[in-house]
Design an enzyme around this catalytic site. Structure first.
Site, PDB file in Angstrom:
ATOM      1  N   GLY A 208      26.776  41.778  58.375  1.00  0.00           N
ATOM      2  CA  GLY A 208      26.802  42.394  57.041  1.00  0.00           C
ATOM      3  C   GLY A 208      25.531  42.151  56.248  1.00  0.00           C
ATOM      4  O   GLY A 208      24.936  43.075  55.691  1.00  0.00           O
ATOM      5  N   ARG A 209      25.068  40.905  56.221  1.00  0.00           N
ATOM      6  CA  ARG A 209      23.881  40.587  55.406  1.00  0.00           C
ATOM      7  C   ARG A 209      22.579  41.003  56.082  1.00  0.00           C
ATOM      8  O   ARG A 209      21.503  40.818  55.521  1.00  0.00           O
ATOM      9  CB  ARG A 209      23.876  39.102  55.043  1.00  0.00           C
TER      10      ARG A 209
ATOM     11  N   GLU B 269      37.926  44.273  47.632  1.00  0.00           N
ATOM     12  CA  GLU B 269      37.205  44.734  46.442  1.00  0.00           C
ATOM     13  C   GLU B 269      36.760  46.189  46.628  1.00  0.00           C
ATOM     14  O   GLU B 269      36.903  47.026  45.732  1.00  0.00           O
ATOM     15  CB  GLU B 269      35.957  43.869  46.189  1.00  0.00           C
TER      16      GLU B 269
ATOM     17  N   GLU C 204      24.564  32.523  52.989  1.00  0.00           N
ATOM     18  CA  GLU C 204      25.709  32.854  53.838  1.00  0.00           C
ATOM     19  C   GLU C 204      25.360  32.571  55.309  1.00  0.00           C
ATOM     20  O   GLU C 204      26.235  32.295  56.122  1.00  0.00           O
ATOM     21  CB  GLU C 204      26.126  34.327  53.651  1.00  0.00           C
TER      22      GLU C 204
ATOM     23  N   HIS D 265       9.428  30.999  30.793  1.00  0.00           N
ATOM     24  CA  HIS D 265       9.913  30.679  29.447  1.00  0.00           C
ATOM     25  C   HIS D 265      11.355  30.193  29.468  1.00  0.00           C
ATOM     26  O   HIS D 265      12.026  30.205  28.440  1.00  0.00           O
ATOM     27  CB  HIS D 265       9.750  31.902  28.545  1.00  0.00           C
TER      28      HIS D 265
ATOM     29  N   LYS E  28      39.563  34.305  50.187  1.00  0.00           N
ATOM     30  CA  LYS E  28      40.170  35.640  50.305  1.00  0.00           C
ATOM     31  C   LYS E  28      41.674  35.522  50.538  1.00  0.00           C
ATOM     32  O   LYS E  28      42.476  36.226  49.919  1.00  0.00           O
ATOM     33  CB  LYS E  28      39.569  36.390  51.497  1.00  0.00           C
TER      34      LYS E  28
ATOM     35  N   LYS F 102      31.396  47.451  56.221  1.00  0.00           N
ATOM     36  CA  LYS F 102      31.349  47.286  57.679  1.00  0.00           C
ATOM     37  C   LYS F 102      32.775  47.318  58.243  1.00  0.00           C
ATOM     38  O   LYS F 102      33.063  48.047  59.167  1.00  0.00           O
ATOM     39  CB  LYS F 102      30.642  45.963  58.016  1.00  0.00           C
TER      40      LYS F 102
HETATM   41  O1  F6P Z   1      33.054  38.159  52.409  1.00  0.00           O
HETATM   42  C1  F6P Z   1      31.801  38.127  52.967  1.00  0.00           C
HETATM   43  C2  F6P Z   1      31.469  39.404  53.658  1.00  0.00           C
HETATM   44  O2  F6P Z   1      32.150  39.474  54.872  1.00  0.00           O
HETATM   45  C3  F6P Z   1      29.978  39.549  53.854  1.00  0.00           C
HETATM   46  O3  F6P Z   1      29.515  38.894  54.957  1.00  0.00           O
HETATM   47  C4  F6P Z   1      29.833  41.028  53.896  1.00  0.00           C
HETATM   48  O4  F6P Z   1      28.513  41.432  53.700  1.00  0.00           O
HETATM   49  C5  F6P Z   1      30.760  41.419  52.780  1.00  0.00           C
HETATM   50  O5  F6P Z   1      31.842  40.532  52.881  1.00  0.00           O
HETATM   51  C6  F6P Z   1      31.240  42.835  52.787  1.00  0.00           C
HETATM   52  O6  F6P Z   1      31.922  43.141  53.967  1.00  0.00           O
HETATM   53  P1  F6P Z   1      32.205  44.636  54.385  1.00  0.00           P
HETATM   54  O7  F6P Z   1      30.914  45.322  54.566  1.00  0.00           O
HETATM   55  O8  F6P Z   1      32.992  44.544  55.661  1.00  0.00           O
HETATM   56  O9  F6P Z   1      33.011  45.271  53.282  1.00  0.00           O
END
Ligand code: F6P
Length: 552
Positions: A276-277, A220, A362, A393, A516, A214
């Site tokens: 995002g979620r 990452e 979240e 199990h 972060k 987003k």
């Molecule tokens: O660190 C949490 C977060 O902001 C989530 O809410 C989001 O889904 C994820 O990181 C990834 O963010 P992006 O889509 O901006 O890379």
């Protein structure tokens, strides 16, 4: 601490309806499910609802008509319906980020009109869906080829959190609907092993990377995307012109996408009013659409929309997300439940609970209310679970005989999906386990029943099942794209209801920020031995130890 929230209503713990529930809980005491069923032979029928293809049985909950009435009154006095309507109208209900919350617009029909700041967003939603469909058809037909002219057969989605969990989960769910000629992989972890394992057996000439972010600033994702670009260019022995045929972006941030080197023509857009979620049915779903095709993707969106309409218009007594949300408020607030298990009896739903963890935790893992006051009530539970029979199990022992209150959702289907052939015959056994577990959890086995089987007295307590463990059963005909959409929307709105009652902002996620920032500070200490001013003693010692172990 303020006694009222922004709507001028009293704080949750000051509401008469909250106190009425507390009193009711005391009066109910240790309510027994066996007795409730004995008193009311119609309980299973009366405590069942239907939304779309989902049949929901909530009769195995520790509730009476009075509990449900009081919970609905609590919802009314805490303004759930008003906040819901404000969300659907596109108001900025994400107060700490001053944003509208309009994932529901992503699955609205073309004919809908949904305004954000006086601007109808529906045409743009459908324009992006059409662009995704055209692209999908070009890839699946082989018309879009890679830099060397080879057909694309591998799709690697690089993203994390909401830009990974939705499509990764849904791809597992809808595998039987997928084009088996395409290989889909999902890379999220900044651990280089993730990307390494995802691409090690792939031919770069046949591989398309989807960079899903987003913000397009997530460390990452940008790190993995950069490494993927290096892998591709090295593998193809090509210059950066090859990127155009092998990289597309899903983002709200055109500037950063361009800066990374992806042609904005290859960007599929979404908007800051999509959290995002909650973004899985935006452009973030492109990898899934590539797998299952545009028609199935649209069927899934229709499933989401069906539950949106239900949540918006069904009366409180029939409103399934409202009910599920309120049951969670009941157990967290008045039974001290700390966690909530989601137990799908479908192998294809193996990643469903992982997806729900972000959606729920979240959203509702908050400890201040929308005005910034500390809350004195429980908010979001720990959500956990894995496919049912495997769990039986492993951890079901604790569900049956442990000391904790853990409400659980059991999700199952009347029919298996896919071409299972003779393996479809195993489905009755799977579902027999499903029904047996909810039965055992609810009704247990009394000491008298155990003793009557001739069990020695000293073993009776060990073989007794207290029962009374609350479960919801969600049963559908089969796990289709539409049913998946219905299920996700159901949980989205359940989470919404709980956030509204608890008066927390379910749409921000400030709690992920500190880690972060600290990681950025610590990284140079690990790689270069840089000194970090003000580092605490424990972390400093660990950093030193790490460097020693790495031979630095
Ligand atoms: O660190 C949490 C977060 O902001 C989530 O809410 C989001 O889904 C994820 O990181 C990834 O963010 P992006 O889509 O901006 O890379």
């Amino acid at each position: 601490m303020s006694d009222t929230n922004t709507h001028g209503r009293a704080r949750l713990d000051q509401l008469p309806e909250w106190h009425a529930l507390g009193k009711h809980r005391e009066e109910l005491g240790e309510v027994r499910l066996r007795e409730l069923f004995d008193q009311d032979p119609q309980r299973a029928d009366r405590y069942s609802l239907q939304v779309g293809d989902l049949h929901l049985d909530y009769s195995k909950h520790l509730v009476t008509d009075e509990t449900l009435r009081l919970l609905r009154e609590l919802a009314a006095s805490s303004g759930v319906a008003e906040l819901r309507d404000a969300m659907f109208r596109g108001e900025r209900i994400n107060v700490t980020e001053d944003r509208a919350v309009l994932h529901t617009a992503l699955r609205a029909p073309r004919s809908a009109v949904i305004q954000v700041d006086g601007h109808d967003v529906v045409p743009a939603v459908h324009a992006v869906l059409s662009k995704m469909s055209v692209f999908t058809d070009r890839i699946r037909s082989g018309e879009w080829t890679g830099h060397t002219g080879k057909r694309i057969t591998n799709i690697v989605n690089i993203g994390i959190g909401g830009s990974d969990l939705g499509p990764a989960m849904a791809y597992e769910v809808l595998r039987p609907y997928a084009d088996r000629g395409l290989t889909l992989r999902f890379v999220s972890n900044v651990d280089g092993a993730d990307l390494h394992e995802a691409v090690r057996d792939l031919d770069p000439a046949e591989t398309l990377f989807i960079i899903a972010s987003k913000t397009f600033t997530t460390i990452e994702t940008i790190t993995n995307a950069t490494s993927a670009r290096n892998w591709l260019l090295t593998g193809l022995n090509a210059d950066t012109s090859a990127v155009a045929k092998h990289f597309v972006a899903l983002s709200t941030n055109a500037e950063k996408v361009t800066e990374f080197g992806i042609d904005p023509a290859n960007m599929f857009e979404f908007w800051d009013w999509v959290g995002g979620r909650y973004s899985f049915d935006s452009a973030i779903g492109l990898s899934l659409m590539l797998a299952i095709g545009p028609d199935h993707f649209r069927e899934m969106l229709a499933g989401f929309h069906l539950v949106d309409e239900h949540f918006r218009y069904a009366p409180p007594e029939e409103n399934v997300p409202l009910l599920l949300g309120l049951l969670g408020v009941w157990y967290g607030g008045f039974h001290d439940a700390q966690s909530h298990a989601v137990l799908p009896y479908s192998h294809y739903l193996s990643r469903f609970t992982a997806y729900l963890q972000q959606l729920d935790m979240e959203s509702n893992g908050k400890s201040v209310d929308r005005q910034g006051n500390p809350v004195t009530w429980q908010t979001g539970p720990v959500v956990w679970g894995t496919p049912g029979t495997n769990g039986q199990h492993a951890y079901y022992q604790l569900l049956h005989q442990g000391t904790k209150v853990i409400p659980a959702d059991f999700i199952g289907f009347a029919n298996p999906i896919g071409e299972l052939g003779p393996l479809a015959g195993q489905h009755d056994l799977l579902m027999a386990n499903f029904f047996a577990q909810t039965q055992a959890l609810a009704f247990g086995k009394t000491p008298e029943e155990v003793a009557a089987e001739g069990v020695p007295a000293e073993l009776v307590p060990h073989k007794t099942f207290r029962g009374n463990h609350p479960t919801t059963t969600i049963l559908a005909t089969e796990l289709s794209p539409s049913v998946l959409g219905q299920l996700i929307a159901l949980y989205e709105h359940k989470v919404f209801v709980q956030g509204a009652v608890w008066n927390i902002d379910s749409f921000d996620q400030w709690g992920v920020e500190l880690g972060k920032v600290l990681a950025k500070r610590i990284e140079p200490a690990l790689s270069e031995g840089a000194t970090i001013p003000g580092l605490d003693g424990s972390t400093e010692a660990l950093v030193r130890r790490y460097r020693e172990l790495r031979g630095r």
